[in-house]
Design a protein around this motif. Structure first.
Motif, PDB file in Angstrom:
ATOM      1  N   LYS A 282     -13.905 -52.803  69.739  1.00  0.00           N
ATOM      2  CA  LYS A 282     -14.965 -52.533  70.701  1.00  0.00           C
ATOM      3  C   LYS A 282     -15.436 -51.092  70.634  1.00  0.00           C
ATOM      4  O   LYS A 282     -15.634 -50.415  71.630  1.00  0.00           O
ATOM      5  N   LEU A 283     -15.588 -50.622  69.383  1.00  0.00           N
ATOM      6  CA  LEU A 283     -16.105 -49.273  69.155  1.00  0.00           C
ATOM      7  C   LEU A 283     -17.405 -49.379  68.384  1.00  0.00           C
ATOM      8  O   LEU A 283     -17.501 -50.142  67.420  1.00  0.00           O
ATOM      9  N   PRO A 284     -18.446 -48.611  68.775  1.00  0.00           N
ATOM     10  CA  PRO A 284     -19.725 -48.696  68.076  1.00  0.00           C
ATOM     11  C   PRO A 284     -19.759 -47.920  66.770  1.00  0.00           C
ATOM     12  O   PRO A 284     -20.658 -48.092  65.976  1.00  0.00           O
ATOM     13  N   THR A 285     -18.795 -47.023  66.572  1.00  0.00           N
ATOM     14  CA  THR A 285     -18.801 -46.196  65.372  1.00  0.00           C
ATOM     15  C   THR A 285     -17.482 -46.326  64.630  1.00  0.00           C
ATOM     16  O   THR A 285     -16.499 -46.824  65.152  1.00  0.00           O
ATOM     17  N   LYS A 286     -17.481 -45.815  63.409  1.00  0.00           N
ATOM     18  CA  LYS A 286     -16.286 -45.859  62.594  1.00  0.00           C
ATOM     19  C   LYS A 286     -15.226 -44.911  63.144  1.00  0.00           C
ATOM     20  O   LYS A 286     -15.536 -43.921  63.815  1.00  0.00           O
ATOM     21  N   ARG A 287     -13.969 -45.222  62.840  1.00  0.00           N
ATOM     22  CA  ARG A 287     -12.885 -44.322  63.213  1.00  0.00           C
ATOM     23  C   ARG A 287     -12.977 -43.036  62.399  1.00  0.00           C
ATOM     24  O   ARG A 287     -13.517 -43.026  61.289  1.00  0.00           O
ATOM     25  N   PRO A 288     -12.468 -41.920  62.942  1.00  0.00           N
ATOM     26  CA  PRO A 288     -12.508 -40.665  62.188  1.00  0.00           C
ATOM     27  C   PRO A 288     -11.826 -40.813  60.834  1.00  0.00           C
ATOM     28  O   PRO A 288     -10.776 -41.441  60.736  1.00  0.00           O
ATOM     29  N   ARG A 289     -12.467 -40.279  59.804  1.00  0.00           N
ATOM     30  CA  ARG A 289     -11.877 -40.331  58.473  1.00  0.00           C
ATOM     31  C   ARG A 289     -10.640 -39.444  58.432  1.00  0.00           C
ATOM     32  O   ARG A 289     -10.609 -38.353  58.985  1.00  0.00           O
ATOM     33  N   GLY A 299      15.755 -34.489  52.451  1.00  0.00           N
ATOM     34  CA  GLY A 299      16.073 -35.869  52.114  1.00  0.00           C
ATOM     35  C   GLY A 299      15.257 -36.907  52.850  1.00  0.00           C
ATOM     36  O   GLY A 299      15.306 -38.090  52.522  1.00  0.00           O
ATOM     37  N   ALA A 300      14.503 -36.511  53.879  1.00  0.00           N
ATOM     38  CA  ALA A 300      13.665 -37.446  54.627  1.00  0.00           C
ATOM     39  C   ALA A 300      12.271 -37.487  53.989  1.00  0.00           C
ATOM     40  O   ALA A 300      11.830 -36.526  53.368  1.00  0.00           O
ATOM     41  N   THR A 301      11.594 -38.607  54.152  1.00  0.00           N
ATOM     42  CA  THR A 301      10.250 -38.754  53.604  1.00  0.00           C
ATOM     43  C   THR A 301       9.280 -39.122  54.714  1.00  0.00           C
ATOM     44  O   THR A 301       9.662 -39.710  55.721  1.00  0.00           O
ATOM     45  N   GLY A 302       8.032 -38.789  54.512  1.00  0.00           N
ATOM     46  CA  GLY A 302       7.015 -39.107  55.505  1.00  0.00           C
ATOM     47  C   GLY A 302       5.652 -38.695  55.011  1.00  0.00           C
ATOM     48  O   GLY A 302       5.406 -38.669  53.806  1.00  0.00           O
ATOM     49  N   GLU A 303       4.759 -38.349  55.935  1.00  0.00           N
ATOM     50  CA  GLU A 303       3.409 -37.974  55.527  1.00  0.00           C
ATOM     51  C   GLU A 303       2.771 -37.054  56.560  1.00  0.00           C
ATOM     52  O   GLU A 303       3.166 -37.021  57.729  1.00  0.00           O
ATOM     53  N   ILE A 304       1.794 -36.289  56.069  1.00  0.00           N
ATOM     54  CA  ILE A 304       0.927 -35.490  56.934  1.00  0.00           C
ATOM     55  C   ILE A 304      -0.434 -36.160  56.932  1.00  0.00           C
ATOM     56  O   ILE A 304      -1.000 -36.431  55.880  1.00  0.00           O
ATOM     57  N   ASN A 310     -12.167 -34.725  64.280  1.00  0.00           N
ATOM     58  CA  ASN A 310     -11.724 -34.255  65.596  1.00  0.00           C
ATOM     59  C   ASN A 310     -10.620 -33.213  65.517  1.00  0.00           C
ATOM     60  O   ASN A 310     -10.006 -32.873  66.519  1.00  0.00           O
ATOM     61  N   GLY A 311     -10.349 -32.719  64.299  1.00  0.00           N
ATOM     62  CA  GLY A 311      -9.397 -31.622  64.146  1.00  0.00           C
ATOM     63  C   GLY A 311      -7.967 -31.970  64.522  1.00  0.00           C
ATOM     64  O   GLY A 311      -7.228 -31.111  65.011  1.00  0.00           O
ATOM     65  N   ARG A 312      -7.565 -33.233  64.304  1.00  0.00           N
ATOM     66  CA  ARG A 312      -6.206 -33.648  64.653  1.00  0.00           C
ATOM     67  C   ARG A 312      -5.314 -33.667  63.420  1.00  0.00           C
ATOM     68  O   ARG A 312      -5.747 -34.023  62.334  1.00  0.00           O
TER      69      ARG A 312
END
Length: 337
Positions: A282-289, A299-304, A310-312
């Motif tokens: 229910k959003l009229p626009t695309k989500r932020p890229r 030893g841990a893995t993940g992502e940024i 929106n500068g997040r």
């Protein structure tokens, strides 16, 4: 050293169990479970070569004339009839997913027409024959009950990057590489630091930062949905896969699976899939890229994940010890202060 095996059918329940276990395993060579294309490229099965191959003979790659008898004294530039049990899979095989359909097609082709295209391989320090490219032919030969595979011995690639890029170039030439294969393998290559980051990977392969980021994001699809998507070649474009991934993130795996089957049955376009997601959201626009980059720490893995509009910025890591969590928290507070 790889071992021969006989193909046997699995029940849907057993297949789900295997997928669940395999999803948590390191993925290389024979451990890859799925296939990114339903049909092995007919071009790879049908390309004609000038010389006829007779099992039990070795060939001079330059002259194209068979030497009598089997040989274990492998030389670069020559083609040999190698026992399947002596062949190891490429540890950085660019093809990640293999369907039963693809392997069965190759097995039938090998039985009916023989092997018309040689696989390529190099020799490791133990004189083992390690594939550069030809995994589908290897699996097809095993499924067909053959004893040998025709292999051209090439110079060993100088680095892991060179090995991956040579194999991938061969797949791209035969149009066997898909964004789904790239996503799953690129995630592994980045985690293992074969490439230091997404930009380096993109520069090596000739892709923009945006394409690499969008492709790597596909690795978040569940193994169950990947196995189903792989059965439908028409779904394997980057736009469609990204649309499915975004829908899965919003609606969950079960709803995404239903949508995948509906796409295949009705021939929905990627635009229609995006519209379906936006209607549910229910959003009229695309989500932020956003852009994603794999990271590792203690030893841990993940992502940024960075959202441009929106500068997040989001950082996620799994597998940290309590001590490492405290250490990283202090370091972040210090940096932000």
């Amino acid at each position: 050293m790889a071992t021969s095996f006989k193909k046997r059918a699995l029940s849907p329940a057993k297949m789900q169990e295997v997928e669940a276990v395999t999803a948590a395993m390191p993925f290389s060579g024979e451990k890859a479970l799925f296939s990114a294309q339903q049909a092995v490229s007919s071009a790879a099965c049908a390309v004609e070569e000038k010389q006829k191959f007779v099992p039990g003979q070795t060939f001079d790659a330059n002259a194209g004339v068979p030497h009598g008898g089997a040989s274990t004294d492998y030389q670069v530039g020559h083609i040999y009839d190698v026992a399947l049990s002596a062949i190891q899979s490429n540890p950085l095989n660019p093809r990640f997913v293999y369907t039963d359909t693809a392997i069965d097609l190759m097995a039938k082709s090998l039985k009916a027409n023989g092997q018309r295209v040689s696989a390529t391989a190099y020799l490791d320090e133990n004189i083992a024959v390690v594939l550069i490219e030809g995994e589908t032919r290897l699996r097809g030969a095993r499924a067909a009950g053959l004893q040998t595979l025709r292999v051209e011995i090439k110079k060993r690639p100088s680095t892991d990057q060179a090995l991956y890029e040579e194999a991938r170039a061969a797949n791209v030439e035969r149009k066997e590489q898909t964004p789904l294969d790239d996503a799953l393998r690129w995630k592994e290559l980045l985690t293992k630091k074969v490439y230091p980051n997404q930009r380096a990977l993109g520069q090596a392969l000739g892709y923009s930062d945006e394409i690499v980021s969008r492709t790597v994001s596909l690795a978040s699809l569940s193994s169950r949905n990947i196995s189903v998507i792989a059965e439908y070649p028409d779904l394997l474009s980057l736009k469609m896969l990204v649309a499915i991934r975004e829908y899965a993130e919003l609606m969950g795996d079960d709803d995404a699976l239903k949508l995948i089957l509906e796409i295949a049955a009705k021939g929905l376009s990627s635009r229609e899939v995006v519209a379906r997601r936006m209607a549910a959201q229910k959003l009229p626009t695309k989500r932020p890229r956003s852009s994603r980059e794999a990271v590792s720490y203690k030893g841990a893995t993940g992502e940024i994940k960075a959202f441009e509009k929106n500068g997040r910025l989001e950082l996620s890591l799994k597998g940290l010890s309590a001590e490492s969590v405290q250490e990283l928290t202090i370091a972040l507070h210090t940096l932000l202060a």
